[in-house]
Each structure stands twice: as C-alpha cells, then as structure tokens.
Design an enzyme around this catalytic site. Structure first.
Site, PDB file in Angstrom:
ATOM      1  N   SER A 337       2.503   3.859  -1.850  1.00  0.00           N
ATOM      2  CA  SER A 337       3.842   4.231  -2.685  1.00  0.00           C
ATOM      3  C   SER A 337       4.959   4.406  -1.839  1.00  0.00           C
ATOM      4  CB  SER A 337       3.593   5.269  -3.520  1.00  0.00           C
ATOM      5  OG  SER A 337       2.733   5.066  -4.595  1.00  0.00           O
ATOM      6  N   GLU A 358       0.100  18.684   0.577  1.00  0.00           N
ATOM      7  CA  GLU A 358       1.672  18.304   0.984  1.00  0.00           C
ATOM      8  C   GLU A 358       2.222  19.616   2.241  1.00  0.00           C
ATOM      9  OE1 GLU A 358       0.729  18.475  -2.148  1.00  0.00           O
ATOM     10  OE2 GLU A 358       1.139  16.158  -2.604  1.00  0.00           O
TER      11      GLU A 358
END
Lengths: 614, 614
Positions: A337, A358
């Site tokens: 992506s 993350e």
C-alpha cells in the site's frame, strides 16, 4: 583500579548507590531507590561484560548500554563517574540543574547515551533497532545491553520488541529487568513473580534467565550466559528497591523521592561511606562496520500529465535513494500500500519487516540511526498516531528518522474513517524540529523523498492514495521550505492554496473561475514545515489578501493553521477562507467524500467567489 | 428457521461466505477472503453461543460481539443479514457506499456495533473494557466475544489487553483469533504456528484452545469450553484465507481485494449458490445491571489565594463527582501524581488500575462507556501521546470518555522533556468533536472536572504540576466554551491571554506593566476547545487588537493556534504576539525553564511593551 574480584565489584556497587543518593539529594529530586535496586547488576556489567571504550564513545565496535528505565539516571550517571568520564563535582552540582547535560532522564546530549528515555517501554525497542544494525548491517559483534524496569513490562511495546528481537534472532541483545516489585504508586502487577515474567519471555521466543539481582556471582554468570545465547536474552532479576538502606529498602512511598539530607547521611553510612573508585572494564576488540557501497541515485522520472499516485513515486524514489549504502527501510506490513515494497525488491538486505507494530516501527528506526543508518519507515499515515509517543521521544533522542504516511484524508474513499489520516499534520507539526512534506504529484514526491535522506530530525512525508496527473517536469527543483506557484497571471485576484489532492482541486477550481473571468493564483504548498512564508506574503500582496486554503485534514493544526501561523509570524495577519474536513466522514467515493467535506473544486471556486464578493 | 444441526450451520457459513463475496464485489472494494476464513466460527457462534436479542440491541443482558479485525466487515454485515436485521438489498447496494451505515469498517452507527474498529489491535482492548463492566459493574453474566485477526497480534496492545483480562479474571471474555496465515502483504510472522500463539496466550494468564477453525464440531466445543472457563479464553483457530473458493483459498495477493464479477460467480457456484436463510440464536436470560446509587456531588471548595495544584483539584473533584454511581476511573500507575488516587480512596469498587499501559487505559475506558459508564482516565499528559490512535478511534466509536493529563509543559521542571507534555493540545485539538479544558486554578479545575462528566465525546483536561494561587471564589461558574476576564479596566491597552501556569505569569506581567502605567487586560482561556470567540473579539476591540498569547506548549496547534483560528473564523484577522516553547527544553527549575522558553512574566510584559511600541 582494575576491578577483579566480586568484593571489588561489591564496593563499586555500594559506590553507585551512595552516588545515586548523593546526586539526587543534592538536586532535591530524582529516583535513588530505583537506582539502588539495579546497582549490583550494573556494577558487574560495567566491570566484566560491557566492552566499551569510555574515551571513544564513537568507536563502532563498542557495546551499547541503554537505560530503558530512564528514571534510574542517578545510577547511570554514577556509572559515568565510576568510568572516569564525569567528575564527582559535576555529578553533585549539575544533576537535574538548568543547562546541565545530566538531565532528569538520560538524553544523547551525553556522548555515552544512544537514545533519550523516560517514557517507559521505549529503551528496549530502541535497543532492538541497534541490535538489528549490529547483526545485519554493521556485522560487528557488539552487544546491546538494556536495563528495564518491571513496571514498564506492562507496556505492549516491550512485547513488540521481544517479539521482533526473537524473530530476527538478535542474540546480541540482552535485556536486564530490574524486578524490584514496586512501581510509582505501589506494588507492580506481577510483583516478584519472576517465573511469570520468564514464561512470557520464553513464549515470545527469547531466552530467560532468572536470578537474584543482588547476588554478584549469579549476575556474573547470567551476563556470561547471555553473551553466548543463540537467542536474545532477558535476565529477570529479583531485586529490592532502595537496596542497601534499611529505612527505605523494599518500602512503598519512596519512588521518585530523594532522601532528605539527614536520611542521606545515614544511608551513606550504612552503605559504607563515600568512595571515589574509578574502574576499567573490558574494551571492545577492534572492528569496522561492513561497508555498504554507494551506487548512483537515479530518481524516477515521470511524464507530465501521467496519472501516478504520490505513494508510488515515494516507493520508487526511496528505492532509488537506496543506492546509497546506508539507507535502510522498515515496513509495518503494508508495503504493497505504501509502495515501500519497491525498496524491498531493490535492497532486500537492508529491508526490515516489522509487521503490524507501528510503535516498534518507529523505535527500530531510532535504533538503526544510532549507528548512522538512514531509516525510512512507512505505514498508513493514520497509523503513525499509534507511535506518537515514540515520534515525540525521537526528537529528544536527536534522532534522524524519515517517516512516510500514505492514505491520508477522506480521499481514500470506501475504507472509511479508521483508515483516514485526518490528524497527522497537526500531530507531526507539533513535534519540535520536524519537517513535513506533502507532495501533490509524482515528480515532487520523488524529489522530496530524495531530500529526506539528507535532512536531520524527524522528516515526514504525507502521500495520497489516488493517482493524479504529474504537474512538474522531471528536472524541476523542490527545495524543502519552498513552494510552487502552479498557476498565475499578472492580475491574479485570489490565491488558492493546496497540497496533495487539494492542489488538484485548486487547479480545477481555477479552471472553473477562469470560466467566470476570475484569475486565480494556485500555490502548491508542498513544504508544510518549514513553510514558504515569502511566497505566502507575495501571493497575499498580489491578490489583495484574498486567500483560500484547502486541506484534506481536520481544521486544527494542519495546512490552514500552518498558513495562519506563517502570516502571524510575519506580522501580516490575513483572513483566510479555510476549507477543511469538519465532520466525521464515512465511506464513499473520493469525489463524494471531498464534496461532503467541502473541499471539492466547486466548493473552492465558490469560496473564491465569496471572497471576491460575488 | 431455527438452526439445529451442524449441517444447517454449514449452510449458514456458506451463506456468510457467499454474501461476503457478493457485497464486496458489488461495492468494488472490501475484504472477502478475510471474511471467508472466519465464516465457520461466526456461524457456530451466532447460532449456538451468542446470546443476543437482535431486535433489542440495547438489552443490557445481551452478549457483545466485537470484530477487532474490522476489515472483515463483509462477514459481520452478512451475519446481520442472517440475523434478519439488515436486508439483502441493503447489503448489496449500500455496503461501503456514501451515506451508508454499512461502512468499510464497522462503526456504532449500526445499533449492533459497540465500537469502531479498523485500526488493528483495538477491538480486543475495547472488549476488555466491556468485560470489566460486565463482571465488576453491571454484574451480569453476558459474554464478550471478540474476533481477532492473526496479523494484529503483532500489536503490543493485544498483549496489554490479554494481560489485563487475566489480571482481572475476565472469564466472560473470549477472543477468537482467525489464524489464516496471510496478512496484507504475504505470510504473517507466526504463520500457522498456533502452538506458538497458545504459549504466549497461556503465559499471559489466559486459557488457550487450539482448533481447526473450519471444523464445526471443534468450534462448537471450544466455544462451549470458553463459556465455562475460569479465565479469559483465547481460541486459536487455524483457518484458510478465502476458504471455500479454490481459486483464492490460502493464496497470496487476495487481501483487501473483491472478486471480479466473473470470479465471484464461480465462487458462489463452488460455495453452493446464494442462500437467504435467517437464523435465530440463543437469547440472553433477562437481567438488569447492578444499580450504583447516586449520592450528592459536593465539589471541593478552595480559599482564594491558597496555593493548590490543579491536578489535586482535579483528583478531589473527580472523587466528588464519583458520588454519581455510574462514574468510574482508570489509572495508568501514576495516581499519586495525577491525584486520581482521591477517587480510588472514595470509590475503590469503581476504580481500575491499568498499570503502565496507556493504550489500554484509553481502550478500557472506551469499553466501559459502551455500557453507559462515565470513565475518567488519567496519566501524565505527555503519555497520552502513547494512546493517540486509540483516542482518534474513540471519536469514530462515538465514545464518551474523559481524559486527564497532568504535568504539562516545561513547568514540571527537573524531570526533563520526556515527562513534559508539549504537543498534547495540538494532538487533542485535532481530534474531531473533542473538548479541551485547561484550568489555571483549583476552583476552575474542580468546576470543569464536574462538567466533564456531563459532556459527550472526548473531553480532555490539562492539569499543572505546581501549586498556584486560587483565583476564583468557590461559587464562580465556568461554562465550557467560556473564558474569564481576570483583570481589566475601562482603558486597557493590551490583552494578555494565558491558561494554566501562563495565566499566573500573565497576571504577574500585568502587575509589572501597571508599574509602568500600562493597563493590561488578562484573559483566562480555560476552554481551549470550544473557544470563547466573543470574549476574544471584545478583548481585541477593547485593546486595539494588541494581544499577547502565552502557552507552555510548542507553538504549533496549541493555545496560540486556537486563538488565531478563532479570530480567523470570526473574519477578524489579528496579529498576536505569540510566546510559546520553541526550543527543546532540558532540566531546571520551573522558573528557569519558563524563562528559557520565553514565557515568563517578564517576557510577557516585554512582549506587551513591544506591541505598544516601546
């Protein structure tokens, strides 16, 4: 002296305790008891296991020592005194004082500190990044030693870190958990249940060693084992907070409190008095990092008018920049992506898959840059919100990291608001010293990506999901801090400012306005921070202070706010017509959602007409 | 029909698969393969175990179903069709369409959805909050069922959640992990190693059950076991992504991709064709939540001039507000700093210690408010950055949560920048629909805390470490959206705006200016969002647009930005003299650090003099 015996080491440990008390009492604040619990372990470590050239902290072969429990700074700084690199006077008069390098929590202002800590659960993840560098890039045998608190194991980031440490077989990493049972407000969740800790550590693929953290022989053996383990090691050390002073040892209510002078004196007496021993530990074997040769960076070139997503241009450009041997990349399991997969294809050896974590994505980047690598980390822009504490701390760490956030704004369409970054500009702008880039086309995205590698601090690029026309020829320059006037005439009546998808909407609006005989200047504000104040002032002057700013972001803290701040800082307050996303969006097509948010071409044109009184 | 046999359930599972394909193909986007892997489990769950009154989603005795893997929305919505509450027409024509309630990822616009998901690793933590409510507050036997993806187990928040679930013995919680081996970009970290997952789950204190996620009998048995377990259960189900259609089953490259029409037709054929079965599962036994009687809220009263930290006033006020039976509180192991301990002392039964896990702190609050409780969660303001993704998602969840952040700004002194919130106002302002309160004294802190309980959305209060004089009498009112003119005269020459510690600096500056014969109006901007635009306009008008705004925050997105936005939105652009923290601070005393940042009383007075041309 060169410490040899465990008795000598005991003396050193007592000195570290005494100095931890002395410096925090002198400062009137700090965490002596959290330092005392770990003093025995640090004494053994620095004398027998930490291979470190204190005179040459930049020696690439040095081991690394990170205090993930940064509040134990009295202990760390007392170690620096014992190593002979900080004087007793500095420790006693400068700790926590204004302008001092001996801050309340360690920062890399000190040459022996790799990263800032103090927000718990970050030192270990950072250490994983350093260990990745050692094993996969430097290819040097240095070890990374991380002192953790027990309370911080409640942070999920600790488990993200151990998971990745095991996945990447970082046998060069040792975490030492100071299980002193007491947190800030009372007992920790797991108290002294070191077996429960060990079970978790082993389940996450690391090697666990349970010890009495005050038994010097056990400590020594555990540290030796760790150096030989095939997997990352976590030493779970049962300790007593405030160890060595009976008034506070293992007592609640003494977290983050210096001892009053009278108590400090009694404590020092009980610990055997002041000492001023300087010790020498092992030095690293000489070693040079693997050289990663530089190739030539050849940026992708795009044809004017071709429709190319900026996220793709970022991916292709970062792959090109990867010709430089010290550029590395990290993915949060979304590289198809963000298009970071382009880098993975070109430079698989310098590519780290972090999966969906993350916080660790950013922490590992911070660790890699400790060793001089230039990390690019990418995920959806919305998901960098997960790592905001890590990004904030990166600045205090003086870290140079590059972040790429894709899929910003309502423009992403049907996936809905959970995937839309609508707060990221505000979040990133508020980080001290950050740079924020927001390209509108593939050419500028590629050029800005290349410049990210050169730029210090936290550099963020915001990319767009959809494909929009290339606006610039391949040799155009896009200096950070600049902007582009994409359309203008000698008699512009209004300025339309956008970035990313809204720049394309501004251009379409300008077309519509031209149909009405209204001439609009269009400005591409690709550098959100630093911002091109000069261009803003010129545009304002040229168009009678009539300005429309349109952003695919909530109204607070983003593009409009950056423009208002710039005008204010320049002493030229201007009213802007500010189009931004003001309601919670849902699913839909990009066009429907931009229309609903009031940031479409037609709405920009109408805002311009309104400014012109018509 | 009332489903009885496993054959019937198989038919339902195939229908769920077919409908997942049909709706995503019709929408041209979505995640059919991630839905197909979990269809068998959801078919068994909804027919035999989920005790849910589909006609009365507000029945307090209902079980709860949360899709932590929110991208499997085709499956969830297909279940809603099978339950008879969403029509086939709606599913086929509205999924992911503009204005539809069937968004790309589930949101509580749908009455059967508790929380928004789509940012991975959040549904399970939210579910822990719901389960806490069930076990400790409602005292009802409902179960919380959470469907998780395997990729999201890389998020540390999943382990924070399981840790807390075990700590609080939430046997009413069952997580079902759909281990389909494939993430967005390829294989997951642990692939099909369900034993590795199980080891982790057990180490974290939960009960693990490993099953074949396509064996209806095994599923049924596992769900029955879960309902009887003494600890939270995690079912680790080995599945195949795209199960049931051989072209895509267990194949890479099919994440987040709808099947093209032609493939969809073949898939439906292979799955046995379209079905339109409506099923009935078990209903909950009737039950009413435990009543927590309301007492009278008697806010603390403070003497004018007494020095009281706003964080203490918050703690005392929230303890007072706790007289209302539905108010609950959550601590991130710092309640002696935030003073949330006052609530703990007063209402221990409604107090949840979350330890140092700020993501979970917010998620648990979101879960608790699903059941109508009014949660107050507190930690250092700086550490709410750890939970920004959770705060952002809270808005999409339509959650009503109250957050209290202490220790803001350089004012905290010697602990240094890691503990200083300098980005929190920017971060919180950018959250859609948020309310931001920033009291300067104990009286206003207490009154604003009381109002937090009444206010919907995400309500944030920023409190200060140090003790400053009480400015207001105990009966003064502080409406959200208001402000106070603390000092004024008929001929004010300049307006000084502050909040928190900077308001006290503004007052001292006004004293200094008075010595020079300059009359300054001082405005307490205690409501940062919404902001009192009217008062700002009046102050500007009264003082010739001469305004100094001072904040203990970085310059971007905070108080100054809020003021600029307000003037801009009012169409009255004003130049403000903006004093904020512009460099990275270190340690020092509050006075030294405020002076270094340029936000001291003397510097405010000088800024005022500069505006007056001298």
């Amino acid at each position: 002296m060169t410490v040899q015996t465990l008795d000598d080491i005991h003396e050193l440990a007592q000195q570290l305790r005494v100095d931890s008390i002395r410096c925090s009492t002198s400062a009137g604040s700090g965490h002596p008891t959290s330092s005392m619990s770990a003093a025995d372990m640090m004494a053994v470590l620095m004398t027998r296991h930490l291979r470190y050239d204190w005179q040459r902290p930049d020696n690439p072969a040095n081991d690394h020592l990170i205090f993930s429990k940064g509040h134990a700074s009295p202990l760390l700084y007392s170690m620096f005194k014992a190593a002979g690199v900080v004087s007793d006077e500095e420790l006693m008069t400068r700790y926590r004082r204004f302008g001092s390098r001996l801050e309340g929590h360690p920062t890399p202002i000190l040459p022996w500190v790799d990263v800032a800590t103090g927000s718990l659960g970050q030192g270990l993840p950072d250490g994983v990044g350093v260990a990745l560098a050692g094993r996969y890039l430097d290819e040097l045998p240095y070890r990374v030693w991380v002192l953790c608190g027990d309370s911080e194991t409640a942070e999920g980031s600790i488990w993200e870190a151990l998971d990745k440490a095991a996945f990447y077989h970082l046998r060069n990493l040792t975490a030492i958990v100071d299980v002193n049972r007491l947190g800030q407000r009372g007992p920790t969740e797991l108290k002294w249940d070191v077996d429960a800790y060990a079970k978790r550590v082993e389940a996450f693929g690391c090697h666990a060693i349970v010890i009495d953290g005050h038994d010097l022989g056990e400590i020594d053996k555990a540290l030796s084992h760790a150096a030989e383990a095939e997997q990352p090691t976590v030493i779970l050390a049962r300790t007593r907070k405030g160890r060595g002073f009976s008034d506070v040892e293992d007592r609640e209510g003494w977290h983050g409190r210096p001892l009053p002078q009278e108590m400090a004196e009694r404590a020092i007496l009980e610990l055997g008095g002041e000492r001023h021993v300087t010790v020498t530990g092992p030095l690293p074997e000489a070693g040079t990092p693997r050289a990663w040769p530089d190739g030539e960076v050849s940026l992708p070139r795009y044809e004017l008018g071709a429709k190319v997503p900026t996220r793709l241009a970022f991916g292709q450009a970062v792959a090109a920049v990867g010709a430089r041997g010290n550029v590395v990349a990290l993915d949060g399991e979304v590289d198809n992506s963000t298009h970071l997969e382009e880098f993975a294809k070109a430079h698989p050896e310098r590519y780290f898959e972090i999966y969906i974590a993350e916080q660790h994505l950013v922490a590992a980047a911070v660790g890699l840059q400790v060793r001089g690598y230039i990390p690019f980390a990418a995920t959806f822009a919305a998901f960098f919100t997960r790592a905001y504490d890590f990004i904030r701390m990166s600045d205090i760490s003086q870290a140079n990291i590059r972040l790429s956030g894709s899929h910003c704004g309502v423009e992403i369409g049907p996936d809905g608001p959970s995937q839309m970054a609508l707060e990221d500009l505000a979040m990133m702008r508020a980080v001290h010293g950050s740079t924020i880039l927001y390209p509108s086309d593939a050419t500028s995205a590629a050029h800005l990506t290349a410049q990210m590698a050169e730029r210090d601090g936290i550099v963020y690029i915001r990319t767009t999901r959809g494909a929009y026309p290339v606006l610039y020829g391949p040799d155009e320059a896009f200096p950070v801090g600049g902007s582009k006037v994409v359309r203008s005439s000698p008699d512009d009546q209004v300025t339309l400012i956008g970035a990313g998808v809204t720049l394309h909407n501004c251009l379409a609006a300008a077309d519509q306005l031209a149909g009405d005989g209204i001439r609009a200047r269009v400005v591409d504000l690709y550098s959100v921070k630093p911002i091109d104040t000069q261009a803003l002032l010129e545009a304002a002057a040229a168009t009678g202070d009539r300005i429309v700013v349109t952003e695919d972001h909530y109204p607070e803290g983003g593009l409009g706010s950056a423009v208002l701040d710039a005008f204010n800082d320049a002493g030229h307050p201007v009213h802007i017509s500010h189009l931004a996303v003001r309601d919670l969006p849902g699913s839909g097509t990009p066009a429907e959602l931009m229309e609903a948010a009031g940031i479409s071409a037609g709405q920009i044109a109408q805002a311009a007409r309104d400014l012109l009184g018509g």
